[in-house]
Write a protein that holds these residues in place. Structure first.
Motif, PDB file in Angstrom:
ATOM      1  N   VAL A 124       0.872  -1.035  -0.130  1.00  0.00           N
ATOM      2  CA  VAL A 124      -0.064  -0.013   0.082  1.00  0.00           C
ATOM      3  C   VAL A 124       0.946   1.236   0.087  1.00  0.00           C
ATOM      4  O   VAL A 124       1.671   1.275   0.820  1.00  0.00           O
ATOM      5  CB  VAL A 124      -0.929   0.102   1.300  1.00  0.00           C
ATOM      6  CG1 VAL A 124      -1.911   1.391   1.180  1.00  0.00           C
ATOM      7  CG2 VAL A 124      -1.824  -1.237   1.265  1.00  0.00           C
ATOM      8  N   GLU A 125       0.746   2.046  -1.006  1.00  0.00           N
ATOM      9  CA  GLU A 125       1.267   3.407  -1.199  1.00  0.00           C
ATOM     10  C   GLU A 125       0.311   4.363  -0.940  1.00  0.00           C
ATOM     11  O   GLU A 125      -0.525   4.658  -1.725  1.00  0.00           O
ATOM     12  CB  GLU A 125       2.021   3.467  -2.366  1.00  0.00           C
ATOM     13  CG  GLU A 125       2.703   4.786  -2.633  1.00  0.00           C
ATOM     14  CD  GLU A 125       3.363   5.076  -4.079  1.00  0.00           C
ATOM     15  OE1 GLU A 125       4.839   5.306  -3.892  1.00  0.00           O
ATOM     16  OE2 GLU A 125       2.766   4.913  -5.001  1.00  0.00           O
ATOM     17  N   VAL A 126       0.725   5.576  -0.089  1.00  0.00           N
ATOM     18  CA  VAL A 126      -0.167   6.491   0.152  1.00  0.00           C
ATOM     19  C   VAL A 126       0.627   7.745  -0.072  1.00  0.00           C
ATOM     20  O   VAL A 126       1.808   7.849   0.795  1.00  0.00           O
ATOM     21  CB  VAL A 126      -0.736   6.589   1.589  1.00  0.00           C
ATOM     22  CG1 VAL A 126      -1.819   7.522   1.837  1.00  0.00           C
ATOM     23  CG2 VAL A 126      -1.430   5.314   1.965  1.00  0.00           C
ATOM     24  N   MET A 127       0.332   8.481  -0.774  1.00  0.00           N
ATOM     25  CA  MET A 127       1.271   9.585  -1.510  1.00  0.00           C
ATOM     26  C   MET A 127       0.433  11.027  -1.201  1.00  0.00           C
ATOM     27  O   MET A 127      -0.704  11.027  -1.900  1.00  0.00           O
ATOM     28  CB  MET A 127       1.688   9.527  -2.801  1.00  0.00           C
ATOM     29  CG  MET A 127       2.805  10.512  -3.194  1.00  0.00           C
ATOM     30  SD  MET A 127       3.279  10.196  -4.938  1.00  0.00           S
ATOM     31  CE  MET A 127       3.458   8.514  -5.108  1.00  0.00           C
ATOM     32  N   ARG A 128       0.954  11.894  -0.555  1.00  0.00           N
ATOM     33  CA  ARG A 128       0.432  13.331  -0.333  1.00  0.00           C
ATOM     34  C   ARG A 128       0.529  14.210  -1.643  1.00  0.00           C
ATOM     35  O   ARG A 128       1.843  14.340  -2.182  1.00  0.00           O
ATOM     36  CB  ARG A 128       0.906  13.932   0.635  1.00  0.00           C
ATOM     37  CG  ARG A 128       0.215  15.427   1.003  1.00  0.00           C
ATOM     38  CD  ARG A 128       0.818  15.918   2.301  1.00  0.00           C
ATOM     39  NE  ARG A 128       2.062  16.117   2.283  1.00  0.00           N
ATOM     40  CZ  ARG A 128       2.826  17.396   2.108  1.00  0.00           C
ATOM     41  NH1 ARG A 128       2.122  18.523   1.896  1.00  0.00           N
ATOM     42  NH2 ARG A 128       4.068  17.543   2.346  1.00  0.00           N
ATOM     43  N   HIS A 129      -0.163  14.756  -2.286  1.00  0.00           N
ATOM     44  CA  HIS A 129       0.171  15.575  -3.151  1.00  0.00           C
ATOM     45  C   HIS A 129      -0.195  17.035  -2.746  1.00  0.00           C
ATOM     46  O   HIS A 129       0.709  18.049  -2.991  1.00  0.00           O
ATOM     47  CB  HIS A 129      -1.110  15.304  -4.301  1.00  0.00           C
ATOM     48  CG  HIS A 129      -1.024  14.070  -4.965  1.00  0.00           C
ATOM     49  ND1 HIS A 129      -0.166  13.521  -5.752  1.00  0.00           N
ATOM     50  CD2 HIS A 129      -1.806  12.914  -4.787  1.00  0.00           C
ATOM     51  CE1 HIS A 129      -0.308  12.407  -6.185  1.00  0.00           C
ATOM     52  NE2 HIS A 129      -1.348  11.814  -5.516  1.00  0.00           N
TER      53      HIS A 129
END
Length: 133
Positions: free
Chosen positions: A20-25
């Motif tokens: 699972v990759e959670v990336m803030r934009h």
């Protein structure tokens, strides 16, 4: 309410595991950290609201709060004038920033409650036509 934008990507890992990759934009890093923790806890099957490992939120000491002087009415009006100029911009990002800023400066839990109330009143009787944009 934190104007947070992020993405969640799932990948096949070794031995049938899921990565699972959670990336803030965009948005607040602390708000993202809370969201990421909730997503990862839910992915592990612990539910979205597992006990937090995040540091506690610090409070402002009372003696420092007593020294606080909120902005004057003129300073609030200057802020509205700048926001009105930004809302007339041809650039959408500038307009969005102005709207986000107006939202945060009229929200009592994000700002000094008296300042938020004053700013809301100034918007309602504004000579800058913010309500009409």
């Amino acid at each position: 309410n934190d104007f947070l934008t992020y993405s969640i990507d799932l990948y096949n890992g070794k031995d049938g595991h899921t990565i699972v990759e959670v990336m803030r934009h965009k948005g607040c890093g602390l708000a993202f950290r809370r969201e990421r923790e909730a997503v990862l806890n839910a992915a592990k099957g612990n539910g979205g609201m597992a006990p937090s490992k995040l540091p506690f939120i610090m409070s402002i000491p009372d003696d420092l709060l007593q020294c606080y002087e909120p902005p004057t009415e003129q300073e609030h009006e200057d802020t509205l004038s700048r926001a009105a100029d930004m809302l007339h911009s041809s650039q959408r990002q500038v307009q969005l920033f102005a709207l986000q800023n107006l939202s945060s400066i009229t929200t009592a839990d994000k700002l000094n409650p008296q300042s938020a109330k004053l700013m809301s009143k100034l918007i309602m009787r504004s000579s800058f036509d913010i309500r009409d944009i």
